[in-house]
Write an enzyme that holds these catalytic residues in place. Sequence first.
Site, PDB file in Angstrom:
ATOM      1  N   TYR A 174       0.864  -1.202   0.000  1.00 37.33           N
ATOM      2  CA  TYR A 174       0.000   0.000   0.000  1.00 37.33           C
ATOM      3  C   TYR A 174       0.892   1.241   0.000  1.00 37.33           C
ATOM      4  CZ  TYR A 174      -3.285  -3.528   1.838  1.00 37.33           C
ATOM      5  OH  TYR A 174      -4.046  -4.652   2.044  1.00 37.33           O
ATOM      6  N   TRP A 178      -3.897   6.356   2.467  1.00 33.54           N
ATOM      7  CA  TRP A 178      -5.284   5.859   2.524  1.00 33.54           C
ATOM      8  C   TRP A 178      -6.059   6.658   3.564  1.00 33.54           C
ATOM      9  CZ3 TRP A 178      -2.596   2.595  -0.460  1.00 33.54           C
ATOM     10  CH2 TRP A 178      -3.292   1.738  -1.305  1.00 33.54           C
ATOM     11  N   GLY A 205     -14.316  -0.421   3.755  1.00 36.54           N
ATOM     12  CA  GLY A 205     -13.049  -0.709   4.430  1.00 36.54           C
ATOM     13  C   GLY A 205     -12.868  -2.198   4.685  1.00 36.54           C
ATOM     14  N   ASP A 244     -13.139  -4.980   2.676  1.00 36.83           N
ATOM     15  CA  ASP A 244     -13.327  -5.181   1.243  1.00 36.83           C
ATOM     16  C   ASP A 244     -14.002  -6.480   0.836  1.00 36.83           C
ATOM     17  OD1 ASP A 244     -11.732  -3.026   1.701  1.00 36.83           O
ATOM     18  OD2 ASP A 244     -10.171  -3.590   0.296  1.00 36.83           O
ATOM     19  N   GLU A 267      -0.785  -7.067   9.408  1.00 44.82           N
ATOM     20  CA  GLU A 267      -1.990  -6.367   8.942  1.00 44.82           C
ATOM     21  C   GLU A 267      -3.218  -6.913   9.686  1.00 44.82           C
ATOM     22  OE1 GLU A 267      -2.435  -6.883   4.745  1.00 44.82           O
ATOM     23  OE2 GLU A 267      -3.972  -5.311   4.545  1.00 44.82           O
TER      24      GLU A 267
HETATM   25  C1  9WN Z   1      -8.154  -1.223  -1.123  1.00 42.61           C
HETATM   26  C2  9WN Z   1      -4.987   0.133   3.237  1.00 42.61           C
HETATM   27  C3  9WN Z   1      -6.308  -0.520   2.862  1.00 42.61           C
HETATM   28  C4  9WN Z   1      -7.330  -0.472   4.007  1.00 42.61           C
HETATM   29  C5  9WN Z   1      -8.560  -1.326   3.708  1.00 42.61           C
HETATM   30  C6  9WN Z   1      -8.091  -2.732   3.334  1.00 42.61           C
HETATM   31  C7  9WN Z   1      -7.108  -2.695   2.161  1.00 42.61           C
HETATM   32  C8  9WN Z   1      -7.122  -1.909  -0.216  1.00 42.61           C
HETATM   33  C9  9WN Z   1      -6.535  -3.119  -0.925  1.00 42.61           C
HETATM   34  O1  9WN Z   1      -6.012  -1.876   2.486  1.00 42.61           O
HETATM   35  O2  9WN Z   1      -7.802  -2.231   1.012  1.00 42.61           O
HETATM   36  O3  9WN Z   1      -8.577  -0.024  -0.533  1.00 42.61           O
HETATM   37  O4  9WN Z   1      -5.812  -2.915  -1.920  1.00 42.61           O
HETATM   38  O5  9WN Z   1      -6.772  -4.253  -0.516  1.00 42.61           O
HETATM   39  O6  9WN Z   1      -9.170  -3.546   3.043  1.00 42.61           O
HETATM   40  O7  9WN Z   1      -9.423  -1.340   4.815  1.00 42.61           O
HETATM   41  O8  9WN Z   1      -7.723   0.838   4.239  1.00 42.61           O
HETATM   42  O9  9WN Z   1      -4.514  -0.405   4.433  1.00 42.61           O
END
Ligand code: 9WN
Length: 432
Positions: free
Chosen positions: A29, A33, A165, A167, A400
């Site tokens: 990530y 976010w 959130g 997903d 995570e």
């Molecule tokens: C899509 C960043 C984010 C969290 C979400 C979680 C995950 C993203 C992904 O990661 O989502 O937004 O690519 O899987 O589900 O809650 O904010 O940590």
Amino acid sequence: MNDSLTTEARSILSELWLGSATKPAAHLYPHQWSWDSAFIAIGNRHIDWDRAALEMVTLFEAQWANGMVPHIVFSDSGETYFPNAQFWDVMAVCQYPPPKPSSGICQPPVHATAALRVYEARPDAEGLRFLRDLYPKLLAWHDYLYRHRCVDSALAEIWHPWESGMDNSPAWDGLLAGLEFTSSEVPTYRRVDTEMIDGDDRPSDAEYDRYAYLVGALRSVGYEPRSPEHLPFRVRDVLFNSALARSEVDLAEIAALIGIDESSHIARAIGLATAIDQHLWNPASNFFHSQDANTERLIPSRISGGLMALLMPLPSEQRGQLLQTMQSAFAVPVGDNGLLALTAPEDEPGFDAVRYWRGPAWIQMNWLLASGLDINGEHEMANRVRSGIVNIVTEAGFHEYFNPRTMRGHGTDRFGWTAALLIDVLSTREAS
Ligand code: 9WN
């Protein structure tokens, strides 16, 4: 405070710092976010107040003209993520191009709650200046939700599973399975998440096709649909609306602190809490369920988002029933006098002990749960949840999410809100 844990948490947050905001994790990530930043600010306020404040300010610099706070604000780190800025294409398709490259959807509105907590760590002129600058932006964000997301209802809708959130929660399985589309309606894409971590921890390819299709549908209307016909996925989610109600209460407190009449925020919070109670409580399951806005039916799955109705005070009988469901279906003992709530009960259709959002315990969900238990006067239980957070991170590290049965961490490691909320739990425990 537990020194070695705190030192580790601090070093994770500083590794993830992008210069004016924090990414949730290295590589997986690589951008900012929305709700991650709120939780990260709640932790950072104890160790680096300026960073905590800047995190929030940076997020709101990406706020759209219509008030929406986007779920991802893209950094120019050069790292690969799907869906990237080109895929969302907001600069080209939005009626009013956003101030920064971002995604075209949002995440649960926990920001007024975070802003108030940041202020509480510095309740002086500087803290008040921070609140004064942020208040109009928080107000515009909430106004957006009432104006654009409360369609024929007092409850706000989400238009994509990513907006919850949570997903790939089992709660969305039925709605995603019912989507009707051809392969030509799925925009071309390439996943990169499964190149970085174990595919068994992540959503399936079939789910990603549906996520991409839903982004395509929203993109085709410039992310501002004029009628529900443009929306294949519309859900009135318990967590999203409960977070908004709590944020209204916190916005009322912010308003009062900076000398603005708070009564409209209180009225909005009461309106939301009443609607959550009237429309999302199912007396047959003694639980709060999200609602499919297209059919007005409650979604049968029980997921931990349903526990977040505790973010507003509940009548005692209902609170007792909800807590009984929590203890019998969600709670797992974790170490010495600790417990954590799973994201779904083990007997729930679609449960998976390691795939994300389909069962494992998340730190931010349990942190919200502990807050809700405190709000409802259940302090002993709240403390047990906080002990569960400390116990699992001590045992398994800063993952995570976690399988509390095996005490193992899953998903990515050295995760931002895990580190931040661990710091918050340890710091607030020490202060009380
Ligand atoms: C899509 C960043 C984010 C969290 C979400 C979680 C995950 C993203 C992904 O990661 O989502 O937004 O690519 O899987 O589900 O809650 O904010 O940590």
